[in-house]
Design an enzyme around this catalytic site. Structure first.
Site, mmCIF file in Angstrom:
data_model
loop_
_atom_site.group_PDB
_atom_site.id
_atom_site.type_symbol
_atom_site.label_atom_id
_atom_site.label_comp_id
_atom_site.label_asym_id
_atom_site.label_seq_id
_atom_site.Cartn_x
_atom_site.Cartn_y
_atom_site.Cartn_z
ATOM 1 N N LYS A 1 -15.450 2.831 2.965
ATOM 2 C CA LYS A 1 -14.639 1.739 3.517
ATOM 3 C C LYS A 1 -13.795 2.297 4.662
ATOM 4 C CE LYS A 1 -11.108 -1.660 2.251
ATOM 5 N NZ LYS A 1 -10.736 -2.681 1.286
ATOM 6 N N GLU B 1 -12.085 5.232 0.849
ATOM 7 C CA GLU B 1 -11.433 4.516 1.953
ATOM 8 C C GLU B 1 -10.490 5.417 2.744
ATOM 9 O OE1 GLU B 1 -9.013 1.093 0.903
ATOM 10 O OE2 GLU B 1 -8.692 0.559 2.999
HETATM 11 C C1 5MM Z 1 -5.452 -5.480 0.000
HETATM 12 O O1 5MM Z 1 -4.659 -4.362 0.423
HETATM 13 C C2 5MM Z 1 -5.049 -3.133 -0.183
HETATM 14 C C3 5MM Z 1 -3.961 -2.530 -0.954
HETATM 15 O O2 5MM Z 1 -2.880 -2.139 -0.210
HETATM 16 P P1 5MM Z 1 -1.608 -1.419 -0.948
HETATM 17 O O3 5MM Z 1 -2.123 -0.368 -1.881
HETATM 18 O O4 5MM Z 1 -0.865 -0.865 0.230
HETATM 19 O O5 5MM Z 1 -0.846 -2.475 -1.647
HETATM 20 C C4 5MM Z 1 -5.645 -2.197 0.902
HETATM 21 O O6 5MM Z 1 -6.010 -0.939 0.434
HETATM 22 C C5 5MM Z 1 -6.873 -2.875 1.381
HETATM 23 O O7 5MM Z 1 -7.890 -2.759 0.413
HETATM 24 C C6 5MM Z 1 -7.407 -2.318 2.677
HETATM 25 O O8 5MM Z 1 -6.425 -1.818 3.520
HETATM 26 C C7 5MM Z 1 -8.134 -3.442 3.375
HETATM 27 O O9 5MM Z 1 -7.277 -4.513 3.549
HETATM 28 P P2 5MM Z 1 -7.132 -5.137 4.994
HETATM 29 O O10 5MM Z 1 -6.027 -6.154 4.877
HETATM 30 O O11 5MM Z 1 -6.815 -3.997 5.930
HETATM 31 O O12 5MM Z 1 -8.485 -5.754 5.289
#
Ligand code: 5MM
Length: 338
Positions: A216, A174
């Site tokens: 991702k 990602e």
């Molecule tokens: C769900 O949020 C994930 C974890 O974030 P932190 O490590 O900052 O707590 C994040 O990696 C998430 O998997 C991705 O950003 C995708 O989430 P969004 O909300 O952008 O769809």
């Protein structure tokens, strides 16, 4: 199971990934926004409610968990990975330790977590995980993202992915170019191109088998404060073009992050991308906020209203399931009972 088969199951047509891997700090922010106390019991209750929704079987191929969650036992008697598997979805785990300030930089980060990763992966496999996630974060600004950030993060992502495949799991790679800022779509295209290019250079160098990975990425989209708005068709065209030019065709699945788009925007944009997808990539969602925002609101209104929380989640999962096939329609958004 063969890693390519797992990757294809995670991104199967009509399905996508639920990113429920918010770390303790991020879930604290989410719960604060709905005035819910950030304690383990509430985190478990919200997540088990989602993982026990009817939409899980039809629309969710995999769920990304946080360390705390993969170890939890539900009040329904099963462990969290057992509950997810019961619905035919694959349990996964976030294994990075977060984005930390790069030495010598004021505003760029490198994601850490490689130390001891081989040992942690063994434990996660035994707990039921069959895929993992590592997120690198890049900011667009004047001269950013820098070569320092692009190269450091690509190297860490590739070393992570190699260790994960050694542990017989599928790595989600990602690299997230953030939407924050006033940059336009061209600047996002350029940054995403440079980031993806470097990631695949490093993944090859580390002998990662791309057939057993999932990408991702962010969509190619203007910054959240950009005044030049573009429509979903343009976002789809630029995003697909960027992926075609920079992602090797062996990669079986691409599952986007929602990155701060609204729920409906993230469904609409994914749908437009799939309408013009002429590649062999399975293109789908791996949304956190894009799947959970409405359900979270319902949880804030009444933590015991399982039905309304699940109804909100089922709706988003269905909308995104349709978008993963290019079959979403704006009119379906009105029927939240759909
Ligand atoms: C769900 O949020 C994930 C974890 O974030 P932190 O490590 O900052 O707590 C994040 O990696 C998430 O998997 C991705 O950003 C995708 O989430 P969004 O909300 O952008 O769809």
């Amino acid at each position: 199971m063969d890693l390519n088969i797992i990757a294809k199951k995670m991104c199967a047509k009509g399905k996508g990934i639920l990113a429920a891997d918010e770390s303790t700090g991020t879930i604290a922010k989410r719960f604060k926004s709905i005035n819910v106390e950030n304690i383990e019991k509430n985190r478990l209750y919200f997540r088990q409610t989602l993982f026990n929704s009817s939409a899980m079987t039809e629309y969710i191929g995999g769920v990304i968990l946080f360390d705390e969650t993969i170890r939890q036992k539900t009040t329904l008697g099963l462990t969290i990975p057992e509950l997810i598997s019961k619905h035919g979805a694959i349990p996964g785990i976030k294994v990075d330790k977060g984005a930390k300030l790069l030495a010598g930089s004021k505003d760029e980060t490198v994601t850490e977590g490689l130390d001891g990763l081989r040992e942690r992966l063994k434990e996660y496999y035994d707990l039921g995980a069959r895929f993992t996630k590592w997120r690198a974060v890049y900011r667009i600004d004047k001269n950013l993202p820098s070569a320092q950030s692009i190269k450091s993060n690509a190297n860490a992502l590739a070393r992570y992915a190699a260790l994960v495949q050694e542990a017989k799991m599928v790595p989600i790679v990602e690299p997230e170019v953030l939407m924050d800022g006033s940059h336009n779509i061209d600047e996002c295209y350029k940054a995403t191109t440079n980031v993806l290019n470097e990631c695949y250079k490093e993944l090859k160098l580390q002998n990662v088998d791309l057939k057993g990975t999932v990408l991702k990425p962010n969509m190619v989209i203007p910054g959240s404060e950009c005044e030049d708005k573009v429509d979903a068709e343009e976002i789809a065209k630029r995003t697909l073009d960027c992926l075609k030019k920079n992602v090797p065709s062996e990669v079986p699945g691409i599952a986007f992050l929602s990155g701060g788009q609204t729920e409906v925007e993230s469904s609409k944009n994914l749908n437009e991308i799939n309408k013009i997808n002429d590649t062999s990539f399975l293109i789908t969602f791996s949304y956190g906020r894009g799947l959970q925002a409405s359900a979270l609101k319902e949880f804030g209104k009444n933590q015991n209203s399982i039905e309304s929380i699940q109804k909100a989640f089922n709706h988003r999962a269905k909308m995104n399931g349709l978008s993963s096939k290019g079959e979403w329609l704006e009119s379906l958004e009105k029927d939240s009972a759909a």
